[in-house]
Design a protein around this motif. Sequence first.
Motif, PDB file in Angstrom:
ATOM      1  N   TYR A 146      12.356  17.751   0.831  1.00 22.00           N
ATOM      2  CA  TYR A 146      12.568  16.520   0.799  1.00 22.00           C
ATOM      3  C   TYR A 146      11.599  15.670   1.708  1.00 22.00           C
ATOM      4  CZ  TYR A 146      16.885  18.485  -0.966  1.00 22.00           C
ATOM      5  OH  TYR A 146      17.946  19.428  -1.761  1.00 22.00           O
ATOM      6  N   ARG A 147      10.646  15.789   1.369  1.00 23.97           N
ATOM      7  CA  ARG A 147       9.398  14.968   2.216  1.00 23.97           C
ATOM      8  C   ARG A 147       9.398  13.777   1.837  1.00 23.97           C
ATOM      9  NH1 ARG A 147       3.800  17.376   4.173  1.00 23.97           N
ATOM     10  NH2 ARG A 147       5.020  18.177   5.687  1.00 23.97           N
ATOM     11  N   PHE A 148       9.811  13.343   0.540  1.00 27.40           N
ATOM     12  CA  PHE A 148       9.583  12.176  -0.047  1.00 27.40           C
ATOM     13  C   PHE A 148      10.721  11.182   0.677  1.00 27.40           C
ATOM     14  CE2 PHE A 148      12.692  14.611  -2.451  1.00 27.40           C
ATOM     15  CZ  PHE A 148      13.910  13.904  -2.558  1.00 27.40           C
ATOM     16  N   ILE A 149      11.792  11.584   1.264  1.00 27.96           N
ATOM     17  CA  ILE A 149      12.689  10.703   1.972  1.00 27.96           C
ATOM     18  C   ILE A 149      11.999  10.241   3.280  1.00 27.96           C
ATOM     19  CG2 ILE A 149      14.761  10.747   3.150  1.00 27.96           C
ATOM     20  CD1 ILE A 149      15.890  12.623   1.313  1.00 27.96           C
ATOM     21  N   ILE A 150      11.440  10.984   4.150  1.00 35.68           N
ATOM     22  CA  ILE A 150      10.704  10.490   5.303  1.00 35.68           C
ATOM     23  C   ILE A 150       9.654   9.377   4.867  1.00 35.68           C
ATOM     24  CG2 ILE A 150       9.039  12.291   5.610  1.00 35.68           C
ATOM     25  CD1 ILE A 150      11.210  10.631   8.164  1.00 35.68           C
ATOM     26  N   PHE A 186       8.256  10.753  -4.423  1.00 29.49           N
ATOM     27  CA  PHE A 186       9.725  10.634  -5.316  1.00 29.49           C
ATOM     28  C   PHE A 186       9.664  11.398  -6.447  1.00 29.49           C
ATOM     29  CE2 PHE A 186      11.499   8.093  -2.002  1.00 29.49           C
ATOM     30  CZ  PHE A 186      12.756   8.372  -2.100  1.00 29.49           C
ATOM     31  N   VAL A 187       8.507  10.979  -7.472  1.00 28.92           N
ATOM     32  CA  VAL A 187       8.221  11.473  -8.707  1.00 28.92           C
ATOM     33  C   VAL A 187       8.129  13.131  -8.649  1.00 28.92           C
ATOM     34  CG1 VAL A 187       6.715  11.672 -10.703  1.00 28.92           C
ATOM     35  CG2 VAL A 187       7.681   9.514  -9.701  1.00 28.92           C
ATOM     36  N   ALA A 229       0.929  -1.343   0.050  1.00 30.80           N
ATOM     37  CA  ALA A 229       0.048   0.074  -0.023  1.00 30.80           C
ATOM     38  C   ALA A 229       0.774   1.243   0.212  1.00 30.80           C
ATOM     39  CB  ALA A 229      -0.876  -0.009   1.014  1.00 30.80           C
ATOM     40  N   SER A 230       2.102   1.147   0.571  1.00 27.94           N
ATOM     41  CA  SER A 230       2.783   2.503   0.728  1.00 27.94           C
ATOM     42  C   SER A 230       3.682   2.600  -0.588  1.00 27.94           C
ATOM     43  CB  SER A 230       3.936   2.268   1.885  1.00 27.94           C
ATOM     44  OG  SER A 230       5.009   1.635   1.873  1.00 27.94           O
ATOM     45  N   GLU A 231       3.900   1.553  -1.474  1.00 19.04           N
ATOM     46  CA  GLU A 231       4.747   1.952  -2.610  1.00 19.04           C
ATOM     47  C   GLU A 231       4.157   3.086  -3.546  1.00 19.04           C
ATOM     48  OE1 GLU A 231       5.799   1.653  -6.664  1.00 19.04           O
ATOM     49  OE2 GLU A 231       3.821   0.708  -5.998  1.00 19.04           O
TER      50      GLU A 231
END
Length: 179
Positions: free
Chosen positions: A137-141, A123-124, A114-116
């Motif tokens: 960079y919220r995508f990192i967390i 990231f995109v 579900a998180s993928e």
Amino acid sequence: MKENYLPVWLAWLDQINEYIGRGIRWSALLMVLLVCVDVISRYLLKEGSALFPELEWHLFSIMFLLGSGYALRHDKHVRVDVIYARLSEKQKAWLNLLGHLLLLLPFCFVLFYASEPFVYRAFVMQEQSPDPGGLPYRFIIKSTIPAAAILLGIQGFVEIIQCLFVIWHKGIEPKHSNN
């Protein structure tokens, strides 16, 4: 030193969450310091920023998500001990085995699956905080969500092997190689 009964490859898997958990401990100290700085800046200096609450949120997320495998490894997770405490070691092993197979591993799979798309979109888009002064960079967390599912699943697999060891080797209690 405690007896190490695990095969080398399984002991290595078992140690992954140990090392991550030891590293995460430091983030708790960092979070306490960060909260102190946030409180001082907001209430004494009358300066506010979205940066501190977001950093606190990120550190808490890291501690909770990446520390879940460590908590499982050290048997520090939530459990109803009223019944569990009365069971023999073999009965506990059976209960844990069923819980890991029927609840934990399916949960890890669903969490990862579900998180993928959620993490992929972040990231995109190179997602960052919508607040002025917030963190980039919220995508990192967000990537810690599937990482947590993997780490918890790895530890669940190790715990399943340990349960089987107790069930098959009556009277021998499993021990982690390095508690």
